[in-house]
Design an enzyme around this catalytic site. Structure first.
Site, PDB file in Angstrom:
ATOM      1  N   HIS A 122     -22.152 -47.927  23.799  1.00 12.85           N
ATOM      2  CA  HIS A 122     -21.606 -48.321  25.225  1.00 12.85           C
ATOM      3  C   HIS A 122     -22.010 -49.474  25.859  1.00 12.85           C
ATOM      4  CE1 HIS A 122     -21.325 -43.545  26.274  1.00 12.85           C
ATOM      5  NE2 HIS A 122     -20.896 -43.680  25.088  1.00 12.85           N
ATOM      6  N   ARG A 147     -17.741 -49.287  23.006  1.00 15.68           N
ATOM      7  CA  ARG A 147     -16.891 -48.651  24.216  1.00 15.68           C
ATOM      8  C   ARG A 147     -17.284 -49.533  25.550  1.00 15.68           C
ATOM      9  NH1 ARG A 147     -18.135 -43.264  27.689  1.00 15.68           N
ATOM     10  NH2 ARG A 147     -19.445 -44.899  28.786  1.00 15.68           N
ATOM     11  N   TYR A 159     -17.079 -44.773  36.742  1.00 17.49           N
ATOM     12  CA  TYR A 159     -17.735 -44.055  35.757  1.00 17.49           C
ATOM     13  C   TYR A 159     -18.317 -45.141  34.698  1.00 17.49           C
ATOM     14  CZ  TYR A 159     -18.442 -42.373  31.080  1.00 17.49           C
ATOM     15  OH  TYR A 159     -19.063 -41.941  29.721  1.00 17.49           O
ATOM     16  N   ASP A 210     -13.119 -45.252  27.990  1.00 17.00           N
ATOM     17  CA  ASP A 210     -13.355 -43.928  28.374  1.00 17.00           C
ATOM     18  C   ASP A 210     -12.630 -43.927  29.709  1.00 17.00           C
ATOM     19  OD1 ASP A 210     -15.665 -41.519  28.273  1.00 17.00           O
ATOM     20  OD2 ASP A 210     -13.519 -41.047  28.998  1.00 17.00           O
ATOM     21  N   HIS A 212     -12.022 -41.140  31.436  1.00 17.34           N
ATOM     22  CA  HIS A 212     -12.757 -39.979  31.901  1.00 17.34           C
ATOM     23  C   HIS A 212     -11.845 -39.244  32.802  1.00 17.34           C
ATOM     24  CE1 HIS A 212     -16.927 -38.596  32.980  1.00 17.34           C
ATOM     25  NE2 HIS A 212     -17.070 -39.009  31.885  1.00 17.34           N
ATOM     26  N   GLU A 236      -9.815 -42.888  25.839  1.00 16.79           N
ATOM     27  CA  GLU A 236     -10.338 -41.664  25.873  1.00 16.79           C
ATOM     28  C   GLU A 236     -10.205 -40.854  26.991  1.00 16.79           C
ATOM     29  OE1 GLU A 236     -14.752 -41.807  24.775  1.00 16.79           O
ATOM     30  OE2 GLU A 236     -14.857 -39.708  25.845  1.00 16.79           O
ATOM     31  N   GLU A 262     -14.273 -33.914  24.286  1.00 15.83           N
ATOM     32  CA  GLU A 262     -15.523 -33.536  24.645  1.00 15.83           C
ATOM     33  C   GLU A 262     -15.786 -32.283  25.619  1.00 15.83           C
ATOM     34  OE1 GLU A 262     -16.659 -37.540  26.354  1.00 15.83           O
ATOM     35  OE2 GLU A 262     -17.143 -36.489  28.042  1.00 15.83           O
ATOM     36  N   ARG A 283     -12.492 -35.158  19.660  1.00 14.39           N
ATOM     37  CA  ARG A 283     -14.054 -35.321  20.248  1.00 14.39           C
ATOM     38  C   ARG A 283     -15.002 -34.112  20.539  1.00 14.39           C
ATOM     39  NH1 ARG A 283     -16.077 -39.394  21.860  1.00 14.39           N
ATOM     40  NH2 ARG A 283     -16.875 -38.826  24.067  1.00 14.39           N
ATOM     41  N   GLU A 339     -19.795 -41.270  18.182  1.00 14.95           N
ATOM     42  CA  GLU A 339     -20.446 -41.673  19.489  1.00 14.95           C
ATOM     43  C   GLU A 339     -22.137 -41.939  19.441  1.00 14.95           C
ATOM     44  OE1 GLU A 339     -19.138 -39.965  23.166  1.00 14.95           O
ATOM     45  OE2 GLU A 339     -20.295 -41.552  24.417  1.00 14.95           O
ATOM     46  N   TRP A 402     -13.979 -36.616  38.125  1.00 15.32           N
ATOM     47  CA  TRP A 402     -14.942 -37.769  37.747  1.00 15.32           C
ATOM     48  C   TRP A 402     -14.782 -38.117  36.383  1.00 15.32           C
ATOM     49  CZ3 TRP A 402     -19.432 -37.463  34.777  1.00 15.32           C
ATOM     50  CH2 TRP A 402     -20.137 -38.460  34.874  1.00 15.32           C
TER      51      TRP A 402
END
Ligand code: CS2
Ligand code: MG
Length: 402
Positions: A122, A147, A159, A210, A212, A236, A262, A283, A339, A402
């Site tokens: 990240h 990422r 985020y 991402d 999110h 993502e 995820e 994911r 990840e 979020w």
């Protein structure tokens, strides 16, 4: 070989984790992760109050029967709490079985299809320039996939952005942090970040991002079109993952690769995404999708449709989950990427493990089992503290994703 003892351990070395310890009558110990960020005690109770009373005395070798007993036998199915609790039992039983066979888990799963597992890290930044610098730091550290996230002007608490050099752990405090979101600002700013990382650092590495869960299907399509020329490895969670049909709109407008899963926890939650090839990477994880037994099924379905794995691996999944993930990643034919947010030193100290990072990859260990355990004496030093994930609101106060 009967299960003789069970123990649910809630510990908080840098952040909260829930761990299941199962011990068989001959003293073999298996470990499972049951951590659900922000709702940890719900899973701890599901284990302590509902599953563990049924575990003692069960045949530890019957992993599939135990899985079905807890999945079908509950009557009420799926959802992150149930599937994380079942996952912890499943991971612990696979750990026991591999230990009894005196094999590392990857052997028991059919042997390695690759010696090492490519991971992504990240990069974050308050500004695009900070993000570019953070990406460069990680490329210099040996990662080949990063990422990239950056603060969005006109929003508060975008985020994925942590203070420089700080581990990003969004769950904190006894009430959710309130952040603000503004999609038009994001849709203008995100492509500038992609352009900057490519202009500054070239194309000989993979950039991931991402979203999110924050866009509408058409907004996600707009984003995809606006960044296609920067060759993203994936976008993502462009939209809330439970609306599988939304991905048809995204697919109709952009060739940007898509990854999601995820927050999903069963094969039924990804069935349409996979069989209609609405995503390129799935994911789902060992801890939130029912353990090794169920995640294997998801990846096998994905393989049939050319969808690759891209399991979530944030620090709110414990080293036990990461250890199991690396064994599974090493063996499946359709591995995509893993990840990898390195855990804090105090977390690694509580969870001794044999996987290791090397030149942008994780390598599974060869000790019997999944290679991760928990030091109970050290775990006792870190009591649970409530920690909520943030919420996001639009400028008019509307509660957003979020
Ligand atoms: C994120 C996660 O790593 C990711 O892809 O989506 O960090 C997520 O925000 C946390 O796991 C939530 O607990
Ligand atoms: Mg994510």
């Amino acid at each position: 070989m009967r299960i003789a003892e069970d123990r649910v351990i809630v510990t908080s070395p840098r952040r909260n984790f829930v761990t299941l310890k199962l011990t068989t009558e001959d003293g073999t110990v298996g470990w499972g992760d049951a951590t659900l960020n922000g709702r940890e005690l719900a899973v701890a109770s599901y284990l302590t109050d509902h599953l563990c009373p049924l575990l003692v005395g069960r045949d530890a070798t019957r992993i599939e029967d135990t899985w079905q007993y807890f999945y079908r036998g509950a009557y009420w199915r799926r959802g992150p709490v149930t599937m994380s609790a079942i996952a912890a039992v499943d991971m612990a039983l696979w750990d026991i079985k591999a230990k009894k066979a005196q094999m590392p888990l990857h052997e028991l799963l059919g042997g390695k299809a690759r010696d090492r597992v490519r991971v992504y890290a990240h990069a974050t930044g308050a500004t695009i320039a900070d993000t570019v610098a953070d990406v460069k730091r990680l490329l210099d550290a040996g990662f080949t996939a990063v990422r990239a996230q950056t603060d969005i002007p006109g929003t508060e608490g975008a985020y994925g952005v942590s203070a420089p050099g700080q581990l990003y752990d969004p769950a904190k405090g006894t009430r959710p942090q309130e952040t603000t979101w503004h999609t038009p600002s994001y849709l203008r700013h995100a492509p500038l970040m992609f352009e900057a990382v490519r202009d500054e650092l070239g194309y000989d590495w993979d950039v991931l991002h991402d979203v999110h869960h924050r866009l509408s299907p058409l907004e996600a399509a707009q984003l995809g079109r606006s960044v296609e020329r920067f060759s993203p490895f994936w976008l993502e969670d462009p939209t809330p993952a439970e609306d599988q049909s939304a991905f048809r709109t995204i697919r109709a407008h952009t060739t940007a690769p898509i990854a999601t899963g995820e927050v999903l926890n069963s094969i039924w939650d990804v069935n349409t995404l996979i069989t209609e090839r609405l995503v390129d990477y799935v994911r789902t994880t060992v801890v939130h999708a029912g353990g090794i037994s169920h995640l294997r099924r998801i990846f096998d379905l994905a393989h049939l449709y050319g969808v690759r794995s891209g399991s979530h691996g944030a620090t709110d999944l414990s080293p036990i989950s990461l250890g199991c993930a690396v064994h599974l990643d090493a063996t499946i034919p359709n591995f995509g990427i893993q990840e990898y947010m390195a855990h804090a030193p105090e977390t690694d100290d509580v969870f001794p493990h044999d996987y290791r990072f090397e030149a942008g990859h994780l390598l599974p260990g060869d000790t019997p089992g999944h290679g991760v355990s928990l030091d109970e004496e050290k775990a006792a030093r870190y009591p649970y503290t409530p920690a909520y994930l943030p919420v996001a609101r639009l400028r008019d106060g509307t509660l957003h994703d979020w």
